[in-house]
Design an enzyme around this catalytic site. Structure first.
Site, PDB file in Angstrom:
ATOM      1  N   PHE A 145       0.853  -1.186   0.000  1.00 10.40           N
ATOM      2  CA  PHE A 145       0.000   0.000   0.000  1.00 10.40           C
ATOM      3  C   PHE A 145       0.891   1.239   0.000  1.00 10.40           C
ATOM      4  CE2 PHE A 145      -2.516   3.458   1.586  1.00 10.40           C
ATOM      5  CZ  PHE A 145      -3.775   3.242   1.066  1.00 10.40           C
ATOM      6  N   ILE A 146       0.698   2.114  -0.989  1.00 13.31           N
ATOM      7  CA  ILE A 146       1.496   3.336  -1.093  1.00 13.31           C
ATOM      8  C   ILE A 146       0.629   4.527  -0.722  1.00 13.31           C
ATOM      9  CG2 ILE A 146       2.768   4.857  -2.663  1.00 13.31           C
ATOM     10  CD1 ILE A 146       3.585   2.393  -4.252  1.00 13.31           C
TER      11      ILE A 146
ATOM     12  N   ASP B 200      -0.214   0.785 -20.204  1.00 10.27           N
ATOM     13  CA  ASP B 200      -1.542   1.410 -20.098  1.00 10.27           C
ATOM     14  C   ASP B 200      -1.409   2.714 -19.318  1.00 10.27           C
ATOM     15  OD1 ASP B 200      -4.267   1.789 -20.349  1.00 10.27           O
ATOM     16  OD2 ASP B 200      -4.808   0.399 -18.747  1.00 10.27           O
TER      17      ASP B 200
END
Length: 296
Positions: free
Chosen positions: A96-97, A200
């Site tokens: 988790f950033i 992407d």
């Protein structure tokens, strides 16, 4: 729920080294997957789940994240675990950033992206070890020694066939195939190396960490021509400072401007196939412009 029936919690409380999950909170994760933040005594984890697909989709994402992470250039979430859910579907657990303000901005994004392209190379050619997805569209990554062939067949060709099969669009298929078979003049005097691409890269997949440094998310990785990374530039907001910084690390090659729309075409076709006719005119316009330019 018992741990044996919840593989996400089971992993966090064993291999994830946590002894306690204090809370789980739904967070933004796009329109395809359900995203959750798990807070624990060893820090937070980010988890995406999808009840409709098997783990192959997340395996492709995890491999891309791992390879980008291992270039030690631009920041990406470190992937930890991919698996199946007991009642159908799959999950991916990753770092988790914490996000913050974009203090370093586009110059840092351009430079670090170029550093990733320069560091991430393949001796196998153009492609990837697994097929993956671009949005929810399958992306075929069969290894190919020639870039023009790879792009013509596995990028443009796949999308053109999908448009024909989904919508009966023989016009865009036939014109697009004429273009795909005559790409060589656009690559004269160009050195093409297989670079690790995010695949992407639009504004929704770019953010910044709490130190203001760029982070890229939700990849559709493969090894390809570095310029293909700019195919989503029509909704990425890349400015001159981005390109200037990028080309300081990866110099611009002859004919770059003439290839920009070619790489956008793949993503316009994909949006046409995913979201319908509002993207058809943009894709067809690019095809027809190239047919006139190349006199084919």
């Amino acid at each position: 729920m018992a741990m044996s029936e919840d593989p996400v919690r089971e992993w966090i409380l064993t291999e994830g080294k946590a002894t306690q999950i204090t809370k789980s909170t739904p967070v933004g994760g796009g329109c395809i997957n359900l995203a959750t933040r798990y807070d624990t005594d060893v820090g937070p984890f980010f988890v995406k789940t999808n009840r409709r697909v098997d783990e192959s989709m997340f395996e492709g994402e995890a491999l891309g994240l791992k390879l980008m992470y291992e270039t030690y250039t631009i920041r990406v979430p470190k992937p930890f675990k991919v698996g199946s859910l007991p009642r159908g579907g799959s999950y991916i657990i990753m770092e988790f950033i914490e996000f913050g303000a974009a203090r370093s901005g586009q110059p840092a994004l351009g430079r670090k992206l170029a550093e990733m392209h320069k560091a991430g190379k393949s001796e196998k050619g153009f492609g990837f070890d697994v097929d993956n997805t671009i949005g929810s569209t399958p992306q075929v990554n069969t290894w190919t020694s020639d870039w023009i062939q790879f792009y013509a067949e596995h990028r443009l060709g796949y999308q053109l066939k999908l448009a024909r099969d989904q919508f009966g669009d023989s016009s865009i298929y036939e014109k697009g195939q004429r273009l795909a078979k005559n790409l060589a003049p656009l690559f004269e005097n160009v050195v093409i190396e297989p670079c690790l691409l995010h695949g992407d890269l639009w504004s929704g997949n770019v953010t910044y960490d709490k130190n203001g440094e760029p982070v890229i998310l939700d990849p559709a990785c493969y090894y390809g021509h570095n310029e293909a990374e700019f195919g989503m530039s029509w909704c990425a907001g890349f400015g001159s400072s981005f390109y200037n910084s990028y080309f300081e690390v990866m110099p611009k090659q002859p004919g770059f401007e003439n290839r920009r729309d070619l790489y956008m075409l793949y993503h316009y076709l994909n949006h046409y196939n995913l979201f319908g006719s509002s993207y058809r005119s943009s894709a067809l316009s690019i095809i027809e412009d190239y047919l006139r330019m190349l006199k084919i």
